[in-house]
Design a protein around this motif. Structure first.
Motif, PDB file in Angstrom:
ATOM      1  N   PHE B 214       0.839  -1.195   0.000  1.00 50.06           N
ATOM      2  CA  PHE B 214       0.000   0.000   0.000  1.00 50.06           C
ATOM      3  C   PHE B 214       0.873   1.243   0.000  1.00 50.06           C
ATOM      4  O   PHE B 214       0.611   2.236  -0.665  1.00 50.06           O
ATOM      5  CB  PHE B 214      -0.897  -0.024   1.243  1.00 50.06           C
ATOM      6  N   LEU B 230      -5.523  -1.723  -3.133  1.00 53.39           N
ATOM      7  CA  LEU B 230      -6.134  -0.771  -2.194  1.00 53.39           C
ATOM      8  C   LEU B 230      -5.579   0.621  -2.413  1.00 53.39           C
ATOM      9  O   LEU B 230      -6.304   1.616  -2.421  1.00 53.39           O
ATOM     10  CB  LEU B 230      -5.813  -1.201  -0.751  1.00 53.39           C
ATOM     11  N   ASN B 231      -4.280   0.669  -2.608  1.00 50.65           N
ATOM     12  CA  ASN B 231      -3.627   1.957  -2.816  1.00 50.65           C
ATOM     13  C   ASN B 231      -4.145   2.637  -4.082  1.00 50.65           C
ATOM     14  O   ASN B 231      -4.398   3.835  -4.097  1.00 50.65           O
ATOM     15  CB  ASN B 231      -2.120   1.736  -2.895  1.00 50.65           C
ATOM     16  N   GLU B 232      -4.320   1.827  -5.124  1.00 50.05           N
ATOM     17  CA  GLU B 232      -4.811   2.404  -6.381  1.00 50.05           C
ATOM     18  C   GLU B 232      -6.242   2.909  -6.224  1.00 50.05           C
ATOM     19  O   GLU B 232      -6.623   3.917  -6.820  1.00 50.05           O
ATOM     20  CB  GLU B 232      -4.747   1.344  -7.494  1.00 50.05           C
ATOM     21  N   ARG B 234      -7.377   4.114  -3.564  1.00 53.14           N
ATOM     22  CA  ARG B 234      -7.369   5.222  -2.610  1.00 53.14           C
ATOM     23  C   ARG B 234      -7.636   6.562  -3.284  1.00 53.14           C
ATOM     24  O   ARG B 234      -8.279   7.448  -2.720  1.00 53.14           O
ATOM     25  CB  ARG B 234      -6.005   5.237  -1.920  1.00 53.14           C
ATOM     26  N   GLU B 235      -7.147   6.702  -4.541  1.00 55.11           N
ATOM     27  CA  GLU B 235      -7.300   7.977  -5.245  1.00 55.11           C
ATOM     28  C   GLU B 235      -8.763   8.368  -5.387  1.00 55.11           C
ATOM     29  O   GLU B 235      -9.095   9.546  -5.440  1.00 55.11           O
ATOM     30  CB  GLU B 235      -6.662   7.877  -6.641  1.00 55.11           C
ATOM     31  N   MET B 237     -11.151   7.249  -3.298  1.00 51.94           N
ATOM     32  CA  MET B 237     -11.750   6.732  -2.074  1.00 51.94           C
ATOM     33  C   MET B 237     -13.079   7.412  -1.752  1.00 51.94           C
ATOM     34  O   MET B 237     -14.021   6.771  -1.304  1.00 51.94           O
ATOM     35  CB  MET B 237     -10.785   6.936  -0.925  1.00 51.94           C
ATOM     36  N   PRO B 241     -16.093   4.876  -3.366  1.00 56.80           N
ATOM     37  CA  PRO B 241     -15.550   4.031  -2.279  1.00 56.80           C
ATOM     38  C   PRO B 241     -15.697   2.544  -2.547  1.00 56.80           C
ATOM     39  O   PRO B 241     -14.984   1.741  -1.960  1.00 56.80           O
ATOM     40  CB  PRO B 241     -16.368   4.452  -1.056  1.00 56.80           C
ATOM     41  N   MET B 244     -12.662   0.193  -3.057  1.00 60.42           N
ATOM     42  CA  MET B 244     -11.878  -0.300  -1.919  1.00 60.42           C
ATOM     43  C   MET B 244     -12.396  -1.671  -1.480  1.00 60.42           C
ATOM     44  O   MET B 244     -11.691  -2.429  -0.830  1.00 60.42           O
ATOM     45  CB  MET B 244     -12.042   0.654  -0.728  1.00 60.42           C
ATOM     46  N   GLY B 248     -10.214  -4.950  -0.122  1.00 59.92           N
ATOM     47  CA  GLY B 248     -10.339  -4.850   1.331  1.00 59.92           C
ATOM     48  C   GLY B 248     -11.043  -6.057   1.916  1.00 59.92           C
ATOM     49  O   GLY B 248     -10.547  -6.703   2.849  1.00 59.92           O
TER      50      GLY B 248
END
Ligand SMILES: Nc1ncnc2c1ncn2[C@@H]1O[C@H](COP(=O)(O)OP(=O)(O)OP(=O)(O)O)[C@@H](O)[C@H]1O
Ligand SMILES: [Mg+2]
Lengths: 247, 297
Positions: B214, B230-232, B234-235, B237, B241, B244, B248
């Motif tokens: 992440f 998840l990190n991708e 995040r942009e 989020m 949502p 995620m 997740g």
């Protein structure tokens, strides 16, 4: 048969780098003959269990020697099946993952017999200690204290050893069961003609089964008497011990 | 085998085990299970909602999320499992030697472990990444470096406690060789402990690896990995949502399955706990807390 010659044993007290030494056994010499039952009596902390571990070859003496038929008992091959033991704590004496059958199999596997002979031997052993064959599949936690101790005794005699060390073997059982186990030990001795080294702090039990008793105090031999002469022990300490029981 | 049957009688454990088996099989045969190439970009499908063709939708580059999840099993679960196996292996060998033979070996091994354990874990991992560079294999190396000492310690403690028991003493008296005592007595009795600590730290290692990914320190794009997914996500989020959700939830489900299984394993591997469980149906494993409490994240 088993001879102990000027044995000293001490432990380092405290941590690994500590220098303080506690002397547990000093200058012990005695012998135990073929088929004899030798009692070792002493107070708690007098070094009985330590002496037992030395006799079983689990630990080495600092100086002196413990010989079994002339060979050092620490040597695994010297005691292979010749010496056996029953311990006080029956609950930890059998591997909790083993059934009674597997526990009895362990000593039998040390000797080269075939499968059927081993199975027959297990039945015989269970019968000799007064348990029926239905116990074979039980796990130790399913046994009562007396039954577990019987299994331990069966396991100890499985290799038909020349000597069995019983370290407080009956102390954690209750009264009537103690008596039954003592009787069992007596009868097994007739069958196999083994020597017993019977460690206990219970003089009455020792008097019941032993031929000779050795009284130890603070790691030294206080007195060695034949059971017939137990009444007229010499040393003051042994007198005191006896007195406590008689009164 | 008998133990496995008992384990499967516990419904939660059976469900957890099947989730894990499916995950591992899907990971090994990822190309067979994944409907699409996980790295195939379709800019026209960016952030597409789920459709029959792309069951879980598409990510910011229009790649199939389901395929990426399936391919992500390899770094996120399988490689972690390999790293776990290596560290448990080292820990078991050293732990058995130190705990069974005691004495000088024990003292030396334990002092080395103490030194290893006095480094803070995350800092060590970051230091290893700093020295060896960013990448999945370096994080795995860091995991092994950090974890073996901890496994050694725990296994040694467990072995030591069993090595003093009277049944081991009895075997020694009989003249059974040390190797045989270790394989016939010590390994079976300490296996439940090892299984429990290994499985509980498996969960935490998956979480840590995802955490490092992440942060962008693990596997590099365009490879799929759950933490990186998840990190991708995040942009977007706050605007989307739901992106995620897939990675997740997958992490949560897999890690929970591992944790449930680790609890059930302890009961199934211990005849005493098993017996009490059958008497008092439905009671939880009382002693799982004992070793799990020592878990360091
Ligand atoms: N492994 C050991 N390390 C250090 N000290 C020990 C060790 N084993 C025994 N001791 C010490 O040796 C002394 C004698 O212990 P031992 O267990 O032999 O007594 P005991 O006569 O068997 O007592 P009990 O009747 O309570 O069983 C004790 O003071 C004990 O603290
Ligand atoms: Mg004792």
């Amino acid at each position: 048969m088993l001879s102990v010659d000027r044995v000293h044993k001490s432990y380092i007290k405290g941590g690994f780098f500590s220098k303080e030494i506690q002397q547990v056994l000093t200058n012990m010499s005695f012998e135990c003959g073929q088929g004899e039952c030798l009692g070792i009596i002493g107070e708690s902390g007098s070094g009985k269990s330590t002496l037992g571990r030395l006799l079983l070859g689990l630990e080495k003496p600092d100086s002196g020697s413990v010989l079994f038929e002339g060979n050092k008992v620490e040597d695994r091959r010297a005691r292979m099946g010749n010496i056996s033991a029953v311990f006080q704590d029956y609950s930890s004496s059998i591997n909790p993952f083993y059934t009674v059958e597997q526990a009895l199999m362990e000593p039998l596997k040390q000797q080269s017999r075939d499968y059927q002979e081993n199975q027959d031997k297990i039945d015989l052993l269970l019968h000799q200690v007064g348990l029926n064959p239905s116990y074979r599949k039980k796990y130790p936690h399913e046994l009562s204290g007396g039954e577990a101790q019987r299994v331990c005794i069966a396991r100890a005699v499985a290799t038909e050893p020349k000597c069995i060390l019983l370290d407080e073997a009956i102390s954690s059982l209750d009264g009537s069961v103690q008596m039954q186990v003592l009787e069992l030990l007596k009868s097994l001795r007739k069958i196999y003609n083994m020597a017993y080294i019977f460690i206990t702090h219970d003089i009455q039990a020792a008097a019941y089964i032993c031929d000779r008793v050795m009284i130890i105090r603070n790691g030294e031999i206080e007195e060695m008497v034949k059971i017939e002469h137990l009444k007229d022990v010499q040393s003051a300490y042994a007198r005191k011990l006896l007195q406590m029981i008689i009164t | 085998m008998k133990r496995l049957q008992f384990l499967l009688k516990d419904k939660l454990a059976a469900a957890s085990l099947s989730i894990l088996v499916v995950t591992i099989v899907a990971g090994i045969f990822a190309p067979l299970f994944a409907p699409h190439d996980p790295e195939e970009v379709h800019m026209e499908l960016r952030y597409a909602a789920s459709s029959w063709e792309y069951l879980l939708g598409n990510d910011h580059l229009g790649r199939c999320i389901l395929s990426r999840l399936i391919f992500g099993i390899r770094p996120s679960v399988l490689w972690v499992l390999a790293a776990l196996a290596v560290s448990v292996g080292i820990g078991a060998i050293l732990g058995f030697i130190a705990g069974y033979f005691r004495g000088l070996t024990d003292a030396v091994v334990m002092r080395i472990c103490d030194v290893m354990l006095s480094f803070p874990g995350y800092v060590m991992t970051l230091a290893v990444i700093g020295i060896l560079g960013v990448g999945l294999e370096n994080i795995l190396i860091a995991f092994v470096l950090m974890k073996w000492a901890w496994f050694t310690r725990i296994i040694r403690t467990s072995v030591m406690q069993y090595a003093e028991s009277d049944y081991v003493k009895f075997s020694k008296v009989l003249g059974v060789s040390d190797i045989k005592i270790i394989t016939k007595h010590m390994v079976p009795v300490s296996l439940p402990d090892i299984a429990v600590i290994a499985s509980s730290s498996f969960g935490s290692m998956i979480l840590q690896l995802s955490g490092f990914s992440f942060l962008g320190l693990g596997i590099q794009a365009p490879n799929a990995e759950w933490g990186m997914m998840l990190n991708e996500a995040r942009e977007v989020m706050f605007s989307k949502p739901e992106f995620m959700l897939a990675p997740g939830l997958t992490i949560i489900v897999v890690v929970s399955a591992i944790n449930f299984l680790s609890d059930a394993l302890q009961v199934a591997l211990d005849p005493k706990l098993l017996a009490s469980k059958y008497k008092l149906q439905g009671q939880g494993p009382a002693s799982t807390a004992r070793l799990q409490g020592k878990e360091v994240a």
